[in-house]
Design a protein around this motif. Sequence first.
Motif, PDB file in Angstrom:
ATOM      1  N   UNK A  51       0.834  -1.204   0.000  1.00 31.28           N
ATOM      2  CA  UNK A  51       0.000   0.000   0.000  1.00 31.28           C
ATOM      3  C   UNK A  51       0.867   1.252   0.000  1.00 31.28           C
ATOM      4  N   UNK A  52       0.396   2.319   0.621  1.00 29.42           N
ATOM      5  CA  UNK A  52       0.978   3.648   0.395  1.00 29.42           C
ATOM      6  C   UNK A  52       2.418   3.795   0.883  1.00 29.42           C
ATOM      7  N   UNK A  53       2.770   3.175   2.023  1.00 29.66           N
ATOM      8  CA  UNK A  53       4.149   3.317   2.488  1.00 29.66           C
ATOM      9  C   UNK A  53       5.113   2.668   1.505  1.00 29.66           C
ATOM     10  N   UNK A  54       4.756   1.485   1.001  1.00 27.88           N
ATOM     11  CA  UNK A  54       5.587   0.848  -0.015  1.00 27.88           C
ATOM     12  C   UNK A  54       5.603   1.674  -1.303  1.00 27.88           C
ATOM     13  N   UNK A  55       4.502   2.324  -1.598  1.00 30.13           N
ATOM     14  CA  UNK A  55       4.444   3.205  -2.773  1.00 30.13           C
ATOM     15  C   UNK A  55       5.418   4.363  -2.623  1.00 30.13           C
ATOM     16  N   UNK A  56       5.619   4.821  -1.382  1.00 30.33           N
ATOM     17  CA  UNK A  56       6.577   5.899  -1.139  1.00 30.33           C
ATOM     18  C   UNK A  56       5.994   7.104  -0.443  1.00 30.33           C
ATOM     19  N   UNK A  57       4.731   7.030  -0.032  1.00 29.40           N
ATOM     20  CA  UNK A  57       4.082   8.172   0.615  1.00 29.40           C
ATOM     21  C   UNK A  57       4.815   8.528   1.911  1.00 29.40           C
ATOM     22  N   UNK A  58       4.998   9.823   2.132  1.00 29.04           N
ATOM     23  CA  UNK A  58       5.685  10.315   3.320  1.00 29.04           C
ATOM     24  C   UNK A  58       7.112  10.704   3.052  1.00 29.04           C
ATOM     25  N   UNK A  59       7.760  10.042   2.117  1.00 27.61           N
ATOM     26  CA  UNK A  59       9.141  10.371   1.771  1.00 27.61           C
ATOM     27  C   UNK A  59       9.159  11.564   0.821  1.00 27.61           C
ATOM     28  N   UNK A  60      10.143  12.429   0.999  1.00 26.44           N
ATOM     29  CA  UNK A  60      10.264  13.601   0.133  1.00 26.44           C
ATOM     30  C   UNK A  60      11.744  13.902  -0.108  1.00 26.44           C
ATOM     31  N   UNK A  61      12.200  13.738  -1.366  1.00 30.09           N
ATOM     32  CA  UNK A  61      11.458  13.250  -2.532  1.00 30.09           C
ATOM     33  C   UNK A  61      11.196  11.753  -2.417  1.00 30.09           C
ATOM     34  N   UNK A  62      10.428  11.231  -3.363  1.00 30.08           N
ATOM     35  CA  UNK A  62      10.050   9.818  -3.292  1.00 30.08           C
ATOM     36  C   UNK A  62      11.262   8.901  -3.423  1.00 30.08           C
ATOM     37  N   UNK A  63      12.374   9.417  -3.962  1.00 27.99           N
ATOM     38  CA  UNK A  63      13.589   8.608  -4.032  1.00 27.99           C
ATOM     39  C   UNK A  63      14.124   8.257  -2.647  1.00 27.99           C
ATOM     40  N   UNK A  64      13.633   8.956  -1.606  1.00 32.13           N
ATOM     41  CA  UNK A  64      14.028   8.644  -0.230  1.00 32.13           C
ATOM     42  C   UNK A  64      13.163   7.562   0.391  1.00 32.13           C
ATOM     43  N   UNK A  65      12.188   7.035  -0.341  1.00 34.10           N
ATOM     44  CA  UNK A  65      11.332   5.977   0.191  1.00 34.10           C
ATOM     45  C   UNK A  65      12.123   4.680   0.318  1.00 34.10           C
ATOM     46  N   UNK A  66      11.619   3.800   1.175  1.00 34.65           N
ATOM     47  CA  UNK A  66      12.390   2.584   1.452  1.00 34.65           C
ATOM     48  C   UNK A  66      12.506   1.685   0.234  1.00 34.65           C
ATOM     49  N   UNK A  67      11.474   1.601  -0.614  1.00 33.82           N
ATOM     50  CA  UNK A  67      11.565   0.739  -1.799  1.00 33.82           C
ATOM     51  C   UNK A  67      12.571   1.300  -2.798  1.00 33.82           C
ATOM     52  N   UNK A 212       7.349  10.682  17.091  1.00 34.41           N
ATOM     53  CA  UNK A 212       7.245  11.964  16.396  1.00 34.41           C
ATOM     54  C   UNK A 212       8.401  12.231  15.454  1.00 34.41           C
ATOM     55  N   UNK A 213       9.587  11.758  15.830  1.00 39.55           N
ATOM     56  CA  UNK A 213      10.750  12.047  15.013  1.00 39.55           C
ATOM     57  C   UNK A 213      10.684  11.358  13.648  1.00 39.55           C
ATOM     58  N   UNK A 214       9.883  10.279  13.540  1.00 38.64           N
ATOM     59  CA  UNK A 214       9.789   9.525  12.292  1.00 38.64           C
ATOM     60  C   UNK A 214       8.488   9.791  11.535  1.00 38.64           C
ATOM     61  N   UNK A 215       7.678  10.665  12.057  1.00 40.70           N
ATOM     62  CA  UNK A 215       6.348  10.903  11.478  1.00 40.70           C
ATOM     63  C   UNK A 215       6.402  11.898  10.332  1.00 40.70           C
ATOM     64  N   UNK A 216       5.626  11.598   9.287  1.00 49.96           N
ATOM     65  CA  UNK A 216       5.510  12.531   8.166  1.00 49.96           C
ATOM     66  C   UNK A 216       4.545  13.661   8.486  1.00 49.96           C
ATOM     67  N   UNK A 217       3.845  13.574   9.621  1.00 46.21           N
ATOM     68  CA  UNK A 217       2.967  14.657  10.055  1.00 46.21           C
ATOM     69  C   UNK A 217       1.495  14.421   9.821  1.00 46.21           C
ATOM     70  N   UNK A 218       1.154  13.340   9.104  1.00 48.20           N
ATOM     71  CA  UNK A 218      -0.266  13.072   8.839  1.00 48.20           C
ATOM     72  C   UNK A 218      -0.846  12.016   9.767  1.00 48.20           C
ATOM     73  N   UNK A 219      -0.038  11.523  10.684  1.00 48.02           N
ATOM     74  CA  UNK A 219      -0.507  10.522  11.619  1.00 48.02           C
ATOM     75  C   UNK A 219      -0.554   9.114  11.054  1.00 48.02           C
ATOM     76  N   UNK A 220      -0.166   8.958   9.794  1.00 48.59           N
ATOM     77  CA  UNK A 220      -0.249   7.648   9.125  1.00 48.59           C
ATOM     78  C   UNK A 220       1.105   7.216   8.581  1.00 48.59           C
ATOM     79  N   UNK A 221       1.801   8.134   7.946  1.00 51.86           N
ATOM     80  CA  UNK A 221       2.991   7.764   7.182  1.00 51.86           C
ATOM     81  C   UNK A 221       4.282   8.211   7.862  1.00 51.86           C
TER      82      UNK A 221
END
Length: 364
Positions: A51-67, A212-221
């Motif tokens: 779902x969205x975390x694997x898609x890359x949501x929360x990372x900015x830019x998306x190249x910083x996402x775990x996948x 909090x230190x790992x939160x993207x700020x939306x409470x989900x990602x």
Amino acid sequence: TYGFELTVTDNQGLAGKDSVLVTLNNIVPTNWPPQVSPLCNKPYKIVVVGSSTAYGTGASPIDSSWVKKFTTYVQIQNPLVSVVNIATLSLTSYDVSPTGTPVPSPYLIDTARNITKALSLNPDAIILSLPSNDVARGIPAADIHTNFNLIVAAATARQIPVWVTTTQARNTLSAAERVLQMELRDWIINTYGNKAVDFWSTISNADGTINEFYSAGDGVHLNNYGHHVLFTRMVAEKIWDSLCARTNQAPIANAGRDTSVSPNTGLVLSATGSSDPDGDVITYNWRVVNSSNATITSANTASPVFTATAAGLFRVELKVSDTYGKAAYDTVAIQVSPVNVPPVAYAGIDQLVVKDDVDHLAFE
């Protein structure tokens, strides 16, 4: 936590004050994990379902996402490796279940993102990452367990290993739902053992909320720091070594049934009954074993043409090889016989005879 107060005074002696709190967190390392040498240089493909975390949501830019980071890491190891990410937003375990699985309304299996689609891409491994949507949508725990097991079973039937990430913390859940998240986390760990990947610890508080230190700020990602933690957890799994350690099974050769044909007549052979238990790509090679009076056209294909110029019993060998050097053999017997020409009957010329005078009737 430190408090700072700012006082601003104008030239008339009037003052305004404001304060700010500054909280210092321990520095989170984002160092790139050491590049380790895999056990082999086997090229492989990993498909990510999620779902969205694997898609890359929360990372900015998306190249910083775990996948994205994981993809870069494995391709530095081996440029022939590929990671295909079919994850997208809002998916649940119902949405990625095998095609044809009955699911309740309003869920619909996403055939472009589900496990069946992933298997159609011929992966060597699959990562399943569904961190919180199931509990957030109120899907019963028993249904979640069933769905996960169906997904993993579909891959296991194809001898494809699946790494399953645990649930993640989520602030938008109720206290009771966060307990369900933790129970599902533990179930994944207990069910999938060394194929379960910890996406919970460090980034989660004890109450199931996001640190909090790992939160993207939306409470989900998760933010870039959170994605980096997940990335390092996937690297620590050393999926590449697990794939190298898997025993490569030899392919199965099937040259077809014994048959017969006439001289100088093309006979199409078939290796389409051949296969590979690991799903590897296989190649073909045909040869006539016992005679120089026959040829095989397109001998490196599944359907070559055999032609013999003389009669006899010919044996043709099929060799089937996988991409890692293992081979299997099968032989087909081909009886080549001349065309059977019917005999010629000749009863002689028509004759006229006298009734009852059979002594003078002759046949040639």
